[in-house]
Motif scaffolding. Structure first.
Motif, PDB file in Angstrom:
ATOM      1  N   LYS A   1       0.851  -1.213   0.000  1.00 37.71           N
ATOM      2  CA  LYS A   1       0.000   0.000   0.000  1.00 37.71           C
ATOM      3  C   LYS A   1       0.883   1.258   0.000  1.00 37.71           C
ATOM      4  O   LYS A   1       0.561   2.242  -0.676  1.00 37.71           O
ATOM      5  CB  LYS A   1      -0.930  -0.015   1.219  1.00 37.71           C
ATOM      6  CG  LYS A   1      -1.975  -1.136   1.163  1.00 37.71           C
ATOM      7  CD  LYS A   1      -3.325  -0.608   0.775  1.00 37.71           C
ATOM      8  CE  LYS A   1      -4.277  -1.630   0.183  1.00 37.71           C
ATOM      9  NZ  LYS A   1      -4.223  -3.006   0.571  1.00 37.71           N
ATOM     10  N   GLU A   2       2.001   1.208   0.728  1.00 42.08           N
ATOM     11  CA  GLU A   2       2.897   2.373   0.731  1.00 42.08           C
ATOM     12  C   GLU A   2       3.485   2.590  -0.661  1.00 42.08           C
ATOM     13  O   GLU A   2       3.662   3.723  -1.105  1.00 42.08           O
ATOM     14  CB  GLU A   2       4.023   2.172   1.761  1.00 42.08           C
ATOM     15  CG  GLU A   2       3.524   2.322   3.190  1.00 42.08           C
ATOM     16  CD  GLU A   2       4.561   1.946   4.253  1.00 42.08           C
ATOM     17  OE1 GLU A   2       4.340   2.296   5.417  1.00 42.08           O
ATOM     18  OE2 GLU A   2       5.567   1.278   3.921  1.00 42.08           O
TER      19      GLU A   2
ATOM     20  N   ARG B   1       0.921   4.162  -2.887  1.00 45.26           N
ATOM     21  CA  ARG B   1       0.816   5.595  -2.549  1.00 45.26           C
ATOM     22  C   ARG B   1       2.008   6.353  -3.138  1.00 45.26           C
ATOM     23  O   ARG B   1       1.843   7.415  -3.733  1.00 45.26           O
ATOM     24  CB  ARG B   1       0.781   5.727  -1.024  1.00 45.26           C
ATOM     25  CG  ARG B   1       0.497   7.121  -0.557  1.00 45.26           C
ATOM     26  CD  ARG B   1       0.382   7.169   0.955  1.00 45.26           C
ATOM     27  NE  ARG B   1      -0.956   6.865   1.423  1.00 45.26           N
ATOM     28  CZ  ARG B   1      -1.279   6.717   2.713  1.00 45.26           C
ATOM     29  NH1 ARG B   1      -0.338   6.834   3.642  1.00 45.26           N
ATOM     30  NH2 ARG B   1      -2.512   6.448   3.064  1.00 45.26           N
TER      31      ARG B   1
ATOM     32  N   GLY C   1       1.635   7.039  -6.722  1.00 47.65           N
ATOM     33  CA  GLY C   1       0.447   7.819  -7.074  1.00 47.65           C
ATOM     34  C   GLY C   1      -0.771   6.994  -7.457  1.00 47.65           C
ATOM     35  O   GLY C   1      -1.612   7.459  -8.232  1.00 47.65           O
TER      36      GLY C   1
ATOM     37  N   PRO D   1      -4.256   5.353  -6.204  1.00 48.55           N
ATOM     38  CA  PRO D   1      -5.154   5.405  -5.050  1.00 48.55           C
ATOM     39  C   PRO D   1      -5.383   4.015  -4.440  1.00 48.55           C
ATOM     40  O   PRO D   1      -5.426   3.011  -5.152  1.00 48.55           O
ATOM     41  CB  PRO D   1      -6.474   5.924  -5.636  1.00 48.55           C
ATOM     42  CG  PRO D   1      -6.150   6.464  -6.983  1.00 48.55           C
ATOM     43  CD  PRO D   1      -4.914   5.766  -7.455  1.00 48.55           C
ATOM     44  N   THR D   2      -5.511   3.971  -3.109  1.00 46.31           N
ATOM     45  CA  THR D   2      -5.847   2.728  -2.401  1.00 46.31           C
ATOM     46  C   THR D   2      -6.860   3.086  -1.322  1.00 46.31           C
ATOM     47  O   THR D   2      -7.101   4.267  -1.056  1.00 46.31           O
ATOM     48  CB  THR D   2      -4.629   2.140  -1.654  1.00 46.31           C
ATOM     49  OG1 THR D   2      -4.306   3.015  -0.562  1.00 46.31           O
ATOM     50  CG2 THR D   2      -3.420   1.973  -2.531  1.00 46.31           C
TER      51      THR D   2
ATOM     52  N   GLY E   1      -7.852   3.871   2.403  1.00 45.12           N
ATOM     53  CA  GLY E   1      -7.064   4.434   3.496  1.00 45.12           C
ATOM     54  C   GLY E   1      -6.563   3.300   4.375  1.00 45.12           C
ATOM     55  O   GLY E   1      -7.249   2.299   4.546  1.00 45.12           O
TER      56      GLY E   1
ATOM     57  N   GLU F   1      -7.490  -1.428   7.053  1.00 40.54           N
ATOM     58  CA  GLU F   1      -7.861  -0.739   5.813  1.00 40.54           C
ATOM     59  C   GLU F   1      -9.303  -0.269   5.886  1.00 40.54           C
ATOM     60  O   GLU F   1     -10.176  -0.999   6.374  1.00 40.54           O
ATOM     61  CB  GLU F   1      -7.795  -1.713   4.619  1.00 40.54           C
ATOM     62  CG  GLU F   1      -6.417  -2.079   4.188  1.00 40.54           C
ATOM     63  CD  GLU F   1      -6.454  -3.059   3.010  1.00 40.54           C
ATOM     64  OE1 GLU F   1      -5.462  -3.765   2.863  1.00 40.54           O
ATOM     65  OE2 GLU F   1      -7.467  -3.122   2.269  1.00 40.54           O
TER      66      GLU F   1
ATOM     67  N   TYR G   1      -1.780   2.961 -14.234  1.00 41.40           N
ATOM     68  CA  TYR G   1      -1.380   2.504 -12.897  1.00 41.40           C
ATOM     69  C   TYR G   1      -0.415   1.314 -13.013  1.00 41.40           C
ATOM     70  O   TYR G   1       0.597   1.240 -12.330  1.00 41.40           O
ATOM     71  CB  TYR G   1      -2.600   2.081 -12.062  1.00 41.40           C
ATOM     72  CG  TYR G   1      -3.500   3.229 -11.645  1.00 41.40           C
ATOM     73  CD1 TYR G   1      -3.060   4.551 -11.677  1.00 41.40           C
ATOM     74  CD2 TYR G   1      -4.796   2.982 -11.189  1.00 41.40           C
ATOM     75  CE1 TYR G   1      -3.890   5.589 -11.291  1.00 41.40           C
ATOM     76  CE2 TYR G   1      -5.628   4.010 -10.788  1.00 41.40           C
ATOM     77  CZ  TYR G   1      -5.179   5.312 -10.844  1.00 41.40           C
ATOM     78  OH  TYR G   1      -5.991   6.332 -10.453  1.00 41.40           O
TER      79      TYR G   1
END
Ligand code: AMP
Length: 377
Positions: free
Chosen positions: A115-116, A119, A122, A124-125, A127, A186, A243
């Motif tokens: 997830k990092e 991010r 760029g 989106p995931t 939160g 998450e 992506y």
């Protein structure tokens, strides 16, 4: 015969690919490689691993130095399973090209790093927050809100190692269930559907993408994939490809990469990436001009990539826990059967069916003929 390790022009020399893992993905890699004159050495701790029916199987732990030395005599090493020790891949990479790069393996093994990474490039995931302790979990649930999902950072697959928190009152039970390993919380994404995109990058940086795939799960296990996913706008396709391209280019990736996405309207949120061929790409064996398995091999061997075009609507049905009668599958026009040579057990993927048809309507009709067979559903 002389080996051509690392060469961009392999000509017609003998080539041997070493593979960490020897499950059904490895088996399908071997099936795709033999027509190209490629041979395989698999490493797997299990002596009855499915790829062992087809190729040399070294039965040993993934970090066994003697086994790794044997793999390093191959022209290139890849993996078909992502929970292999990164250190083993790194050690191998000192003596033989290892693709995809071990750095991508490291990221994909840990949901927090993954997830990092999304991010950082760029994408989106949902939160998310890392969880280190019971108090941190309470605070994180408050910050992210409910519903939310507590997941183990490592070794989660097919929905295993997850706990859905519907309200803050679920914190105790979630902690009791998963609390003894590193965790990530998450936010729950209210998505409309699950998609995946498979991209492939060659040694020379060339890129190709399969059309978006729509995936249907039951109890966290993939049951069916449709390719091309219906009703995909050009904008959505371009977004998904961009992506995937970010991920491929960022790590100088070589091979097939699968990116799992949640769609909400015109937005896409990355859930997971797999640095290998992927279950949602199995349709490509009969459904695409070049299968994901062949393209993965072409990529890691430094050969030109093949067309990823999908000329007709197609679908893949996983066979889970049971195998149907071959005759019942093969009598359906456009249906192709793959058994993995695994003994059926509840929840275990033991094969799949691909169905192609000239129109979406005909595809649905064919799928409905298969819907009630053992293992399908
Ligand atoms: P995973 O093991 O992360 O692939 O998750 C298994 C399944 O759980 C996914 O295919 C989704 O259906 C669901 N899921 C995982 N993460 C989320 C999330 N953040 N929000 C909503 N559903 C999720």
């Amino acid at each position: 015969m002389a080996l051509t390790r690392g060469s961009e022009r392999n000509g017609n020399a003998a080539l041997r690919v070493g593979v960490l893992g020897a499950g059904q993905l490895g088996r399908m890699l071997a099936l795709a490689g033999y027509p190209l004159g490629v041979e395989f050495s698999f490493l797997d701790p299990s002596e009855d691993a499915p790829a062992g029916d087809l190729a040399e199987l070294i039965v040993a732990d993934y970090d066994d130095p003697r086994a790794l030395a044997r793999l390093s005599a191959c022209d290139v090493v890849t993996y078909e399973f992502e929970s292999v020790p990164v250190e083993a891949a790194q050690t191998l990479a000192e003596g033989v090209p290892v693709y995809p790069p071990p750095a991508a393996l490291r990221v994909a093994q840990d949901r927090l790093y993954e997830k990092e990474h999304f991010r950082a490039v760029g994408i989106p995931t949902a939160g998310f927050l890392p969880i280190e302790g019971r108090a941190a979990l309470s605070a994180a649930v408050e910050r992210l809100g409910t519903p939310c999902l507590l997941k183990t950072r490592r070794f989660g697959y097919d929905g295993k190692g997850q706990f859905l928190l519907r309200s803050a009152a679920d914190v105790d039970e979630a902690w009791r269930t998963l609390g003894n390993v590193p965790l990530i919380l998450e936010r729950f994404v209210e998505f409309e559907r699950e998609l995946s995109i498979l991209g492939v990058r060659g040694r020379d940086g060339s890129l190709a993408f399969y059309p978006l795939v729509e995936n249907h799960h039951r109890d966290g296990v993939l049951r069916a994939s449709y390719c091309p996913a219906p009703d995909v706008s050009d904008e959505l396709r371009v977004l998904a490809e961009s992506y995937c391209e970010q991920l491929l280019d960022h790590t100088s990736y070589v091979g097939v990469l699968a990116l799992e996405l949640f769609q909400r309207g015109d937005q896409l949120f990355a859930n997971e990436m797999a640095p290998r061929v992927h279950n949602s790409g199995h349709f490509s064996i009969e459904g695409a001009r070049t299968s994901q398995f062949e393209n993965h091999l072409r990529a890691v061997l430094g050969l030109p990539l093949g067309s990823t075009e999908v000329p007709e609507p197609c679908a893949m049905l996983n066979l889970v826990g049971a195998l149907p009668d071959r005759r019942d599958v093969l009598e359906v026009p456009g249906a192709h059967l793959h058994f993995y040579g695994k003994a059926p057990r509840p929840g275990r993927k033991v094969g799949h069916i691909t169905v192609t048809a000239a129109t979406p309507y005909e595809l649905e009709r064919r799928l409905s003929q298969l819907a009630n067979l053992p293992g399908v559903g």
